[in-house]
Design an enzyme around this catalytic site. Structure first.
Site, mmCIF file in Angstrom:
data_model
loop_
_atom_site.group_PDB
_atom_site.id
_atom_site.type_symbol
_atom_site.label_atom_id
_atom_site.label_comp_id
_atom_site.label_asym_id
_atom_site.label_seq_id
_atom_site.Cartn_x
_atom_site.Cartn_y
_atom_site.Cartn_z
ATOM 1 N N GLY A 12 0.890 -1.115 0.187
ATOM 2 C CA GLY A 12 -0.066 0.055 -0.043
ATOM 3 C C GLY A 12 0.838 1.244 0.164
ATOM 4 N N ALA A 13 2.098 1.032 -0.571
ATOM 5 C CA ALA A 13 3.070 2.240 -0.754
ATOM 6 C C ALA A 13 2.410 3.609 -1.195
ATOM 7 C CB ALA A 13 4.322 1.602 -1.131
ATOM 8 N N ALA A 14 1.756 3.292 -2.009
ATOM 9 C CA ALA A 14 1.117 4.722 -2.741
ATOM 10 C C ALA A 14 0.033 5.582 -1.897
ATOM 11 C CB ALA A 14 0.821 4.650 -3.946
ATOM 12 N N GLY A 18 1.442 5.091 3.362
ATOM 13 C CA GLY A 18 2.823 5.048 2.843
ATOM 14 C C GLY A 18 3.533 6.193 2.502
ATOM 15 N N GLN A 113 -0.527 -12.448 0.970
ATOM 16 C CA GLN A 113 0.973 -11.734 1.296
ATOM 17 C C GLN A 113 1.501 -12.711 2.370
ATOM 18 O OE1 GLN A 113 -0.303 -7.807 2.318
ATOM 19 N NE2 GLN A 113 -0.592 -7.409 0.208
ATOM 20 N N ASN A 132 -6.489 -2.345 8.313
ATOM 21 C CA ASN A 132 -7.531 -2.881 9.115
ATOM 22 C C ASN A 132 -8.510 -3.831 8.424
ATOM 23 O OD1 ASN A 132 -7.269 -1.414 11.471
ATOM 24 N ND2 ASN A 132 -7.911 0.677 10.456
ATOM 25 N N ASP A 160 -2.969 3.140 19.351
ATOM 26 C CA ASP A 160 -3.852 3.237 20.607
ATOM 27 C C ASP A 160 -2.832 3.623 21.550
ATOM 28 O OD1 ASP A 160 -6.051 2.285 18.729
ATOM 29 O OD2 ASP A 160 -4.626 0.509 18.593
ATOM 30 N N HIS A 188 -7.400 -3.489 17.801
ATOM 31 C CA HIS A 188 -7.460 -1.914 17.233
ATOM 32 C C HIS A 188 -8.834 -1.841 16.706
ATOM 33 C CE1 HIS A 188 -6.175 1.624 15.295
ATOM 34 N NE2 HIS A 188 -6.723 1.118 14.400
#
Ligand code: NAD
Ligand code: LMR
Length: 328
Positions: A12-14, A18, A113, A132, A160, A188
């Protein structure tokens, strides 16, 4: 300076987190000021171009510790030789989406992943799941990586924890560095149980400085619902504070927690405090030698017990729903 770079894979680097995270990793915040990093960025094909733009900026920053930036839309390539995996990219809940749809979509991300980490990552891989629902996604990734010890898959509870510290600072005027032994038990999510039973402020018990009324009616709900409050205010989920918490989590995991203190990490239970084995749960934790230890033997009040039980139930229900969907 260590000579060989550590490979850090960010999914999710973009995205928003990220963008806040990568520059802090490249400048040495994640692992330390002497540790060179090789960044692997994983994105979906539609976001690869945006990741390329971020990579251009990373290179333009001329960070002395940044060995290279590599962009992938292939999960197996992205986790080749990974020492630290930051699993940020996730499917957000969209309008009309049922909880089961969200779990199924994320199972489709975190299962593959986990498998890619199992098959391609370095033997010492450490994984922090931010996307999440973080605890359940970490559970799915760990379950999909049978050859990697479950202790290497964490869920991020540090945001948190940091939020709880910030509320105590605001209420009492104590410097963050003088607030110790706060913990956020559980998940979370809004079910979480922020707890100051063991906390000290300037060496004195926090419970002498704050009253039960403030704790129950302000502190706990403010910390637990802070994510929603930020979405309401910003029109977007927390990003820089989430990135900062991810940096704190991995830095402490690798470099150790401070003497006389602990932090909160979402780690696999071995049965501590009655939490079923394998659940990835926020516990008071210390780190030494690159491994977390859950702090055991604490006296648990009735309120804390109820908070732990509520979170066990919520976590278990989510995992049962995942199992029903045949994701695991
Ligand atoms: P974002 O939507 O800005 O970015 C997410 C990125 O993930 C996008 O660029 C998207 O293309 C990418 N992505 C989606 N599926 C992917 C896949 N299969 N592989 C690789 N990349 C993929 O979201 P954000 O603000 O960066 O937040 C990311 C996640 O972190 C969300 O799930 C958010 O709810 C969560 N979050 C967690 C915490 C925490 O404390 N644990 C705090 C804040 C946000
Ligand atoms: C947060 O705590 O800020 C986020 O997890 C909120 C969200 O739903 O992305």
């Amino acid at each position: 300076m260590t000579t060989s770079p550590i490979t850090v894979t960010v999914t999710g680097a973009a995205g928003n987190i990220g963008y806040a995270l990568l520059f802090r990793i490249a400048s040495g915040g994640l692992l330390g000021p002497d540790v060179p990093v090789r960044l692997n960025l994983l994105e979906i094909p539609a976001a690869v171009k945006a990741a390329e733009g971020t990579a251009m900026e990373l290179n333009d920053s001329a960070f002395p510790l940044l060995d290279s930036v590599n962009i992938y839309d292939d999960v197996n390539q992205a986790f080749e030789g990974t020492n630290v995996g930051l699993l940020v990219g996730a499917r957000p809940r969209t309008k009309g989406m049922e909880r089961a749809d969200l779990l199924a979509a994320n199972g489709g991300i975190f299962g593959p992943q986990g498998k890619a980490i199992n098959d391609h990552a370095a033997d010492d891989v450490k994984v922090l799941v931010v996307g999440n629902p973080a605890n359940t996604n970490a559970y799915i990734a760990a379950a999909s990586a049978p050859d990697v010890p479950a202790d290497r898959f964490n869920a991020m509870m540090r945001l948190d924890h940091n939020r709880a510290m910030s509320q105590l600072k605001e209420k009492t005027g104590t410097a963050i560095s003088d607030i110790k032994k706060v913990v956020v038990w559980g998940n979370h999510s809004a079910d979480q149980h922020p707890d100051v039973s063991y906390a000290t402020l300037d060496g004195k018990p926090a419970l002498e400085a704050v009253d039960a009324q403030w704790l129950d009616s302000y502190f706990v709900p403010t910390v637990a619902k802070r994510g929603a409050a930020i979405i309401e205010a910003r029109g977007a989920s927390s990003a820089a504070s989430a990135a900062s918490a991810a940096i704190d989590h991995v830095y402490d995991w690798v470099n150790g927690t401070k003497e006389g203190d602990w932090t909160t990490a979402g780690v696999a239970s071995h049965g501590e405090y009655g939490v079923p084995e394998g659940l990835i749960f926020g516990f008071p934790t210390t780190s030494a030698g690159g491994e977390w230890q859950i702090v055991t033997g604490l006296d648990v009040s009735d309120a804390t017990r109820a908070g732990i039980e509520r979170n066990i139930k919520a976590a278990q229900e989510e995992i049962d729903a995942v199992k029903e969907l045949d994701i695991l």
